[in-house]
Motif scaffolding. Sequence first.
Motif, PDB file in Angstrom:
ATOM      1  N   ILE A 149       0.838  -1.200   0.000  1.00  0.00           N
ATOM      2  CA  ILE A 149       0.000   0.000   0.000  1.00  0.00           C
ATOM      3  C   ILE A 149       0.875   1.253   0.000  1.00  0.00           C
ATOM      4  O   ILE A 149       0.646   2.179  -0.784  1.00  0.00           O
ATOM      5  CB  ILE A 149      -0.972  -0.006   1.202  1.00  0.00           C
ATOM      6  N   VAL A 150       1.890   1.275   0.851  1.00  0.00           N
ATOM      7  CA  VAL A 150       2.791   2.430   0.923  1.00  0.00           C
ATOM      8  C   VAL A 150       3.510   2.608  -0.414  1.00  0.00           C
ATOM      9  O   VAL A 150       3.646   3.727  -0.915  1.00  0.00           O
ATOM     10  CB  VAL A 150       3.790   2.285   2.091  1.00  0.00           C
ATOM     11  N   ARG A 151       3.953   1.517  -1.013  1.00  0.00           N
ATOM     12  CA  ARG A 151       4.625   1.574  -2.322  1.00  0.00           C
ATOM     13  C   ARG A 151       3.678   2.129  -3.393  1.00  0.00           C
ATOM     14  O   ARG A 151       4.062   2.986  -4.194  1.00  0.00           O
ATOM     15  CB  ARG A 151       5.121   0.179  -2.722  1.00  0.00           C
ATOM     16  N   ASN A 152       2.430   1.675  -3.381  1.00  0.00           N
ATOM     17  CA  ASN A 152       1.453   2.161  -4.356  1.00  0.00           C
ATOM     18  C   ASN A 152       1.149   3.653  -4.159  1.00  0.00           C
ATOM     19  O   ASN A 152       1.035   4.400  -5.133  1.00  0.00           O
ATOM     20  CB  ASN A 152       0.167   1.345  -4.279  1.00  0.00           C
ATOM     21  N   PHE A 175       2.007   9.187  -5.933  1.00  0.00           N
ATOM     22  CA  PHE A 175       2.544  10.519  -5.647  1.00  0.00           C
ATOM     23  C   PHE A 175       3.502  10.950  -6.758  1.00  0.00           C
ATOM     24  O   PHE A 175       3.424  12.083  -7.247  1.00  0.00           O
ATOM     25  CB  PHE A 175       3.262  10.532  -4.293  1.00  0.00           C
ATOM     26  N   LEU A 176       4.389  10.059  -7.162  1.00  0.00           N
ATOM     27  CA  LEU A 176       5.347  10.389  -8.229  1.00  0.00           C
ATOM     28  C   LEU A 176       4.621  10.678  -9.543  1.00  0.00           C
ATOM     29  O   LEU A 176       4.971  11.630 -10.256  1.00  0.00           O
ATOM     30  CB  LEU A 176       6.353   9.253  -8.409  1.00  0.00           C
ATOM     31  N   GLU A 191      -5.975   8.873  -7.560  1.00  0.00           N
ATOM     32  CA  GLU A 191      -6.297   8.585  -6.155  1.00  0.00           C
ATOM     33  C   GLU A 191      -6.754   7.140  -5.991  1.00  0.00           C
ATOM     34  O   GLU A 191      -7.503   6.824  -5.075  1.00  0.00           O
ATOM     35  CB  GLU A 191      -7.395   9.539  -5.673  1.00  0.00           C
ATOM     36  N   ASN A 192      -6.301   6.275  -6.881  1.00  0.00           N
ATOM     37  CA  ASN A 192      -6.796   4.894  -6.894  1.00  0.00           C
ATOM     38  C   ASN A 192      -6.506   4.142  -5.605  1.00  0.00           C
ATOM     39  O   ASN A 192      -7.375   3.433  -5.090  1.00  0.00           O
ATOM     40  CB  ASN A 192      -6.201   4.137  -8.081  1.00  0.00           C
ATOM     41  N   THR A 193      -5.306   4.262  -5.076  1.00  0.00           N
ATOM     42  CA  THR A 193      -4.937   3.495  -3.879  1.00  0.00           C
ATOM     43  C   THR A 193      -5.770   3.933  -2.680  1.00  0.00           C
ATOM     44  O   THR A 193      -6.359   3.094  -1.982  1.00  0.00           O
ATOM     45  CB  THR A 193      -3.436   3.652  -3.580  1.00  0.00           C
ATOM     46  N   ILE A 194      -5.831   5.235  -2.439  1.00  0.00           N
ATOM     47  CA  ILE A 194      -6.598   5.743  -1.294  1.00  0.00           C
ATOM     48  C   ILE A 194      -8.082   5.424  -1.459  1.00  0.00           C
ATOM     49  O   ILE A 194      -8.744   4.994  -0.512  1.00  0.00           O
ATOM     50  CB  ILE A 194      -6.384   7.266  -1.118  1.00  0.00           C
ATOM     51  N   SER A 195      -8.611   5.629  -2.669  1.00  0.00           N
ATOM     52  CA  SER A 195     -10.027   5.320  -2.912  1.00  0.00           C
ATOM     53  C   SER A 195     -10.315   3.844  -2.656  1.00  0.00           C
ATOM     54  O   SER A 195     -11.343   3.508  -2.074  1.00  0.00           O
ATOM     55  CB  SER A 195     -10.412   5.682  -4.349  1.00  0.00           C
TER      56      SER A 195
END
Length: 99
Positions: free
Chosen positions: A19-22, A27-28, A84-88
């Motif tokens: 999750i952190v990596r995604n 972000f990048l 915002e795919n990961t957070i969503s």
Amino acid sequence: MSINNWNQERHLKNEEQNIVRNIHNEFLQNRTIIQITLQESGNCANILKTLMNLVDKDEAVLKKQNIDSLMYYAFDPPIYRPSENTISGLIQSGRFIAA
């Protein structure tokens, strides 16, 4: 019982790292999208200045310009749409609650 807990903790830690990596990768990507959007916004602003400078110019000057192209780019400004795919996904799954 202890092996199950260890295995479950290992699984959760791996999932957290993914999750952190995604989030970092998004972000990048978003940073790149912002840089492109800022550049396009600057181009749009320059085109608007060009159009404003053409106001009250002689017909001969106006004929040398591609006013329709300038208008197209001036009135179609870039829009920043971050990923915002990961957070969503986390919010929809119920594993993350936004404050």
